[in-house]
Every structure is written in C-alpha cells, then in structure tokens.
Enzyme design. Structure first.
Site, PDB file in Angstrom:
ATOM      1  N   GLY A 217      -4.726   2.471   8.193  1.00 43.12           N
ATOM      2  CA  GLY A 217      -5.768   1.916   9.051  1.00 43.12           C
ATOM      3  C   GLY A 217      -5.658   0.414   9.190  1.00 43.12           C
TER       4      GLY A 217
ATOM      5  N   ILE B 135       0.246   9.598   8.224  1.00 41.58           N
ATOM      6  CA  ILE B 135      -0.471   8.792   9.204  1.00 41.58           C
ATOM      7  C   ILE B 135      -0.243   7.300   8.948  1.00 41.58           C
ATOM      8  CG2 ILE B 135      -2.230  10.558   9.554  1.00 41.58           C
ATOM      9  CD1 ILE B 135      -4.113   8.902   7.763  1.00 41.58           C
TER      10      ILE B 135
ATOM     11  N   HIS C  80       0.748   8.099   3.634  1.00 43.92           N
ATOM     12  CA  HIS C  80       1.433   7.446   4.746  1.00 43.92           C
ATOM     13  C   HIS C  80       2.948   7.653   4.734  1.00 43.92           C
ATOM     14  CE1 HIS C  80      -2.461   5.634   5.344  1.00 43.92           C
ATOM     15  NE2 HIS C  80      -2.432   5.158   4.127  1.00 43.92           N
TER      16      HIS C  80
ATOM     17  N   ASP D  25       0.852  -1.186   0.000  1.00 43.15           N
ATOM     18  CA  ASP D  25       0.000   0.000   0.000  1.00 43.15           C
ATOM     19  C   ASP D  25       0.887   1.235   0.000  1.00 43.15           C
ATOM     20  OD1 ASP D  25      -1.731   2.097   0.378  1.00 43.15           O
ATOM     21  OD2 ASP D  25      -2.919   1.118   1.940  1.00 43.15           O
TER      22      ASP D  25
END
Length: 308
Positions: A230, A227, A212, A207
C-alpha cells in the site's frame, strides 16, 4: 491463530514501545525512489532524476517525502510482540497512513523513532490499531516528521466486554484531514504503469512481508497473487501530485493522508485524479484494468504553486 479472548485493551493502550533507530544512506533513498516508480517513464526526467542522481552540481540526492514511511519499517514485528494483543499476522492489512513533514528529509542519516499507541477500535470481525511515530534526526535531535499508522487486524475483533464496542482515540480527528472526493472533473490526471516486479523492487527498502512476494501466502490472505505494498501505491500517488501540481518541487508537501481502499497487483496501471482546493490537493487513485478505486486521500501544501 490466537483466540480473540486473549486481547486485553488496557494492556495494549498502556504499552510503551522501546525507542528504535533507522539508519540509511543515499543508496537507500535512491532505491526507495526507484521502488515507487521514479524515472520509470523517462530515465532522464528533469523532475525526478534528482532523487537518484547528483545532477547540476547537487551535493546530494533529494528525498521524496514519502520516504519517511520507511522509518516505521519493522513496526509489524514490534506489534506482534505486544502484550495483550493476539492476531494472525498473515491477515494484517495497512488501512491508513498519515505523514507530517517538519523538515526536508536528509539524503542519509540515523533516525530516532519514538512510537506510541494512539488508537484501538473493536470492529467486530477485526481490530483497528493506530500507532503514532515521531522521528528525530538522532545527532541533532531535530524533529523531522510524524506519522500515524492505522492497521487492520482481520479476524481479531469482538474482544469488547460490553455491548458498546471498545474504542480508544488519543487524539481527536483533525478537521483539516477530512475530505470528500469531488463530483467535478479533476484538475489534473496522471497515469502510470507499475511494473510486474514492482513489489519485488519495493520490498528491498525493508518491508519483507511475504504477502507481497509469496504466492502461497497471498492465496492464504485471499488474493490471487502477491499484491503491491500500500505504501508503494501511496508513493506513486504523491509523486503524481509533486509532478502535476507542485511542478516537481517535493518540498511543497506539508502533510499526506492516504486511505487504502483496495489491493493493487504489480503490473496494473494507476490513474491518479487530483482536485485543488486552496492549499489542499484531494486525490483518488484508480486501477485502470479493473476500474476500481484503490487509494484516496488529501495532501496539504505549504505554499501555492506559482504556475497554477
């Protein structure tokens, strides 16, 4: 950013994804395990070493059930190419994830994925798109798992042609997946630090969304810095349940629901609180440094833990 008037709900719900494949090796399974914190507290943890090393005569490493989430890597790029859908990919957020495990995941192999639109909802300022993915072992044809992914497309709502907001659901919500966070003291609590480089490690599993890793992209999306994925936080939470409730036996996991409530910054501490309700484990993940809930959900077990 494309205008919301370009959204055509009928085109979207009738869209048929082409089948896709996902091939992986033991190295990929081990890299994923490290990405969600395996052995980060103890490099010789007897509950977790099996995910990265052939111990005690194992023929292959074992695989975490949340590894199944990688089978849908690349879904975002396929969604971006869908006819009838217009959104800014920088504002895409993962809202909810459901994983149903039918067979223990092999340590390597080639997976055949069949995806379909399972929901579309106009929320005014955003659109929620739901996708179901069935994953088969390509060689044998055995169905390994099913996932349902809910994606929030911020800034892409308001496309309904009538006063009633457009809402399409292929499957009625399952009562077994509904849950409430209990007011009582949790049965178990698991606290774990994420590493400052956690997102950079996790992204190596496929990903590569720059949200990110790229500070400028993160700032555009409204965050002070990149961040954590998730699904990485979900991996931490399910590991906490495997270690605390399942006594290290990942094959006790039947299905997993995760609802993403708040972003996590790499380096923050995750506190997973767990409540046992028969074969269900309701959980809540809090960010210790900000005292805020980041993730909640329920995990269903296929048998009781003998030591509970």
């Amino acid at each position: 950013m494309a205008g919301t008037r370009e959204i055509d709900p009928q085109l979207i719900i009738s869209y048929e994804f082409p089948q896709s494949t996902f091939s992986y090796t033991e190295r990929d399974a081990a890299l994923y395990a490290l990405g969600v914190g395996v052995c980060s507290r103890d490099a010789v943890d007897d509950k977790e070493l099996k995910y990265v090393y052939h111990e005690d005569g194992q023929q292959s490493i074992e695989v975490l059930p949340t590894f199944a989430s990688l089978f849908s890597v690349g879904l975002q790029s396929r969604i971006e190419q869908m006819p009838g859908l217009a959104f800014d990919p920088r504002l895409l957020l993962h809202g909810q994830q459901y994983i149903e495990i039918y067979k223990p995941l092999p340590s390597n192999g080639c997976i055949l994925n069949k995806a379909a639109i399972s929901g579309l909802h106009d929320k005014g300022k955003s659109t929620v798109l739901e996708v179901e993915i069935l994953s088969y072992e390509k060689e044998s044809g055995v169905l390994l798992c099913m996932q349902r992914v809910a994606i929030y497309l911020r800034g892409a709502g308001g496309f309904s042609k009538s006063s009633q907001p457009f809402s399409y659901t292929k499957y009625p919500p399952s009562q077994t997946l509904t849950y409430k966070i209990p007011k009582t003291q949790p049965f178990a609590v698991f606290e774990e630090h994420t590493q400052p480089s956690q997102a950079l490690l996790y992204r190596l599993s496929g990903d590569y969304n720059p949200l990110h890793s790229d500070p400028r992209i993160a700032e555009t999306a409204g965050f002070s810095r990149p961040i954590l994925h998730g699904l990485c936080s979900l991996g931490f939470a399910v590991r906490a349940i495997i270690n605390s409730i399942c006594r290290g036996d990942q094959n006790m996991i039947q299905n997993i629901t995760g609802r993403f409530l708040l972003h996590v910054y790499p380096g923050e501490t995750l506190i997973t609180e767990m409540w046992v309700e028969g074969l269900r484990v309701v959980y809540l993940v809090k960010v210790k440094e900000r005292n805020k809930a980041a993730l909640s959900g329920v995990v269903t077990l296929n048998r009781f833990a003998s030591s509970l």
